[in-house]
Each structure stands twice: as structure tokens, then as C-alpha cells.
Design an enzyme around this catalytic site. Structure first.
Site, short mmCIF file in Angstrom:
data_model
loop_
_atom_site.label_atom_id
_atom_site.label_comp_id
_atom_site.label_asym_id
_atom_site.label_seq_id
_atom_site.Cartn_x
_atom_site.Cartn_y
_atom_site.Cartn_z
N GLY A 193 0.81 -1.21 0.00
CA GLY A 193 0.00 0.00 0.00
C GLY A 193 0.84 1.26 0.00
N GLY A 232 3.54 7.95 2.49
CA GLY A 232 4.69 7.15 2.08
C GLY A 232 4.26 5.79 1.58
CG ASP A 254 -7.05 10.34 9.13
OD1 ASP A 254 -8.14 10.76 8.71
OD2 ASP A 254 -6.13 9.95 8.38
#
Length: 455
Positions: free
Chosen positions: A23, A28, A151
Site C-alpha cells: 500500500g 509514504g 483520522d
């Protein structure tokens, strides 16, 4: 760089093998690798140069990684992704220079977001309730350590091979000062993903508090229950305009009668996304609800996990055998060619094949009409989710289905909607006789399903 409490040395490239890219994103890249000495797979997160989440200006990635790893280490528990150490080395996949990263627990089940996408909808109800509970457990532990996640969304809830959930991606984590002063929950710069941000976060002067996470949890619950992405067609500017005005994801299609405890979970969801931050329940209060509703379905969780694994295996096999045919398309069933149909229709092609003695073991036990009706009632949620050949079954029921009801069922777009209409319009008024007849027809069309459910 600050080291973790239980780590004395960084993990180097010489300790890792069988690297795979799993992923990437704005932060990053994440790799999967096997640790030679430990004997199990780990995830390695490497940040882009200059990426930092802890101030308004970019900071060096080494500091960002150290702080993220420190947060993860501080809240390490059963429901939060475990950190094993800090990576330092040259990655074999395109690596040219020395890099540093975080070595974390590898979750083989992907994320909640990937699961909802692969299923083209929500998971079975027992798994829905367990996911809701495990995320609340993780968030409660996080807040108890005076940290915010900041988040919380489906892609940041990772799953193991049995679809148990763990919180991940602490790149936006903040130390919460609210535990020090309940009237002042100031924590730092705003962030997060706009579809999961509370209305107050769209104000330029907003400084996040733990109520931010509680709102995000409410939207996350909606995504898990419906299997959908919130506001899929809305531009970010429109969301930023309408959320402060009180708009929320639609709930009219959620049928509270589909599963015991669903009404309570939906009520909790709405409380969490309340316009007033002070009215949103704490995660400790959320746990009182999620534990109660999950307990009603705990005995069914193994069957639900098996069902999802079977679906995902069918998905993979189907794509491998015919990569040119869209996943939801089944040429033998006209209705399944619609773009919005779910994975249930992938199995239409398989179930129309003549079953062999080796593949299907049909029970020979006899059941009374009352037992058959009870079977239908007890397995209502699973049948709505998994019965694909609805119209063929309705045709065999004949006059038991009123002509107007037949037209209403036929007009529904998905198998789930057709089954819901059948339960509400035919089974409820028809009673034992109709349910027993449905059981008999169902057993011919879905023998494996009936057998798996104990029929």
C-alpha cells in the site's frame, strides 16, 4: 531518534526477507516482509522525505516516525496495531538510499474499507456489531491514554485473518490535554479526512478535541452498517458547506428490524455525530451500547466470518477464471448484470451447476412446518444477505405471493431488497405455511446455505 520502551536495537534489512508492496499514500509506503528470526510477517511503514504530521510546517521524517511509533507504543493493546520497533536499512524494492521506518504488526485481512469494497456492501450483522465494538474498545483505550486518533475512518481500521479490528495510522495522533482540564480540550492543528470531520472542524480557528474522534466514529458506524462511502458524489467544498448546516449520511434505508440491536447501534451512531460536541457520548459510554448489542450476536460470529471468507474466496476465484467479466455480472441471471448488484450474484453461476454428492451434503432429517418457519425467522438477517435467486424462489411460491407484492418485489434492484420485501409483505402476513413452503424451495436452490445454517 527516540527508541521504544521495549526495543533496544532497530530492525535492519538483513533481518527481513520476502518483501512485498502492500500500500501507499500521501504519507509514504507500506511493505510486508518476513522477519528471519521471528518467523512471522511484519509491516514496514516508510515515510516520504519531508513528510511530517505534527506541525504546520513539514518536519524531518525521522522525527515523525519516532513520534508516531511512540504514540503506538503508548497505546499498544489488543485493539490497537502493535509496533515492534524502528526500521533502518535499504529496502530491496526500489530502495537506493538508507531509509528509516516503523516495523508494525501485519494484518492479513486488509482494512475495513477494502472489506466493504470487496463485499460490495456491508458484512453480515454479527461482524458489523463486533467491528463496532472493537473499534470503540480501541478508541476508548486511546483516549484513556490522553491521545486522539484524529483520522478515524475505514481505511485506518485494519483486520486480521479472522476480521478482528485494530486501529492503525497514528500519523495525525495528538496528545490530548482534555484529561488535564475537562473544560479545555485543545490539542493542536486540525486534520483528518473531510468526510469524517465534525462540523466544528471546518472552522478556520478550530483546535481538535476528543469529540472530533467521537464524531468520526459515528460516520464510521454508518459506513460499516450500510457498506457505503459517505457523500460519494459530493465535492469537498460542498461537504464543508453542508456538514456545519446539519447534513449527515442518509439513514432511511437502514431497516432496524433486520437485526436485533441494530436500532440501538443506529441511535448511538446519531448521538456520536450530534452537531453539539458536548452531546457526543464518550467511548466508555459507547462501549455500554456496543458490548450489549454484540453480545446478542456473539454466538453467530464464527459463521459470519466463515461466510465472508467464502465470499472473498469466490470473488478471487471468479476474477481469476474470467477477468474480462465484471465481478458483479452473472450471465445466467438478468438482474445481476446491473452495476449495483452485490457479490451474492457471483454465486448464482455456481449454484446453478448441478451439485455433486462430494460438494453438497443434503440433510435427511425431517422438520415440521413450525420448525421450518422458526428456521426462517431465526436466520432472517443471513437469508436477506445471502439468498441470490429470489425471483426464481418467488415464482415457485406461486399464489402464496400476491400479484401486487410480486410486482413490488420484482421492482426492487438488489437481492437484499427483494428479500426484505418478501419478509415484510409475504412472510409476516402468511405465517407458518408460507415460511415452511419457502424453506422447502430454498433448500432446492441454496442447499449449502441451508445446511450451513443447520436446516
Amino acid at each position: 531518534m527516540a527508541m521504544l520502551s521495549h526495543t533496544t536495537e532497530p530492525v535492519g534489512s538483513e533481518s527481513l526477507e520476502k518483501w512485498e508492496s502492500v500500500g501507499s499514500g500521501g504519507f509514504g509506503h507500506v511493505y510486508k516482509a518476513r522477519h528471519r528470526d521471528w518467523g512471522f510477517d511484519v509491516a514496514i511503514k516508510l515515510l516520504h522525505d519531508g513528510v511530517g504530521f505534527y506541525s504546520s510546517a513539514p518536519i524531518h521524517k525521522e522525527k515523525a516516525l519516532a513520534e508516531e511509533a511512540s504514540h503506538m507504543d503508548k497505546v499498544s493493546c489488543e485493539f490497537v496495531l502493535r509496533v515492534y520497533g524502528l526500521y533502518e536499512g535499504i529496502p530491496p524494492l526500489g530502495g537506493l538510499a538508507m531509509q528509516k521506518g516503523i516495523v508494525m504488526e501485519f494484518m492479513g485481512g486488509g482494512s475495513v474499507q477494502a472489506l466493504l469494497q470487496d463485499l460490495s456492501g456491508p458484512p453480515p450483522w454479527p461482524l458489523v456489531f463486533r467491528l463496532a465494538h472493537q473499534v470503540a474498545l480501541g478508541m476508548n483505550f486511546l483516549h484513556s491514554r490522553n491521545l486522539m486518533h484524529h483520522d478515524l475512518k475505514p481505511s485506518n481500521v485494519l483486520l486480521n485473518d479472522e476480521f478482528n479490528a485494530k486501529l492503525a495510522d497514528f500519523g495525525l495522533s495528538r496528545v490530548s490535554t482534555s484529561a488535564l482540564n475537562s473544560n479545555n480540550e485543545m490539542t493542536g492543528e486540525a486534520g483528518g479526512t473531510y468526510k469524517y470531520m465534525p462540523p466544528e472542524a471546518f472552522e478556520a480557528s478550530y483546535e481538535p478535541v476528543r469529540a472530533f474522534d467521537r464524531y468520526s466514529y459515528g460516520i464510521l458506524l454508518w459506513s460499516i452498517v450500510t457498506g457505503k462511502e459517505p457523500y460519494p458524489m459530493a465535492h469537498s467544498s460542498l461537504v464543508a458547506l453542508r456538514i456545519p448546516e446539519g447534513d449527515r449520511p442518509p439513514c432511511k434505508e437502514i431497516n432496524h428490524r433486520e437485526a436485533e440491536g441494530l436500532e440501538e447501534l443506529v441511535d448511538l451512531m446519531k448521538l456520536c455525530w450530534d452537531q453539539n460536541p458536548s452531546k457526543r457520548p464518550t467511548f466508555k459510554e459507547c462501549l455500554e451500547v456496543t458490548e450489549k448489542v454484540f453480545s446478542k450476536h456473539k454466538k453467530e460470529i464464527h459463521g459470519a466470518v466463515h461466510l465472508v471468507l467464502t465470499r472473498l474466496e469466490s470473488h478471487t476465484r471468479y476474477q481469476h477464471l474470467n477477468t474480462r467479466v465484471p465481478f458483479s455480472f452473472s450471465p445466467e441471471t438478468p438482474e445481476s448484470s446491473k452495476s449495483h448488484e452485490t457479490m451474492d450474484h457471483v454465486r448464482v453461476t455456481e449454484t446453478k451447476k448441478a451439485p455433486t454428492p462430494e460438494s453438497v451434503s443434503v440433510s435427511t432429517k425431517t422438520m415440521s412446518d413450525t420448525d421450518k418457519a422458526k428456521f426462517i425467522d431465526d436466520n432472517r438477517a443471513v437469508l436477506i444477505q445471502d439468498v441470490s435467486e429470489v425471483m426464481a424462489i418467488v415464482d415457485e411460491l406461486g399464489d402464496m405471493v400476491h400479484s401486487e407484492t410480486y410486482s413490488a418485489i420484482e421492482a426492487k434492484q438488489t437481492s437484499q431488497e427483494k428479500m426484505r420485501a418478501l419478509f415484510l409483505e409475504t412472510f409476516r402476513p402468511g405465517g407458518v405455511t408460507v415460511k415452511a413452503a419457502f424453506y422447502t424451495v430454498l433448500k432446492r436452490h441454496h442447499p449449502r446455505l441451508v445446511e450451513r445454517l443447520g436446516g
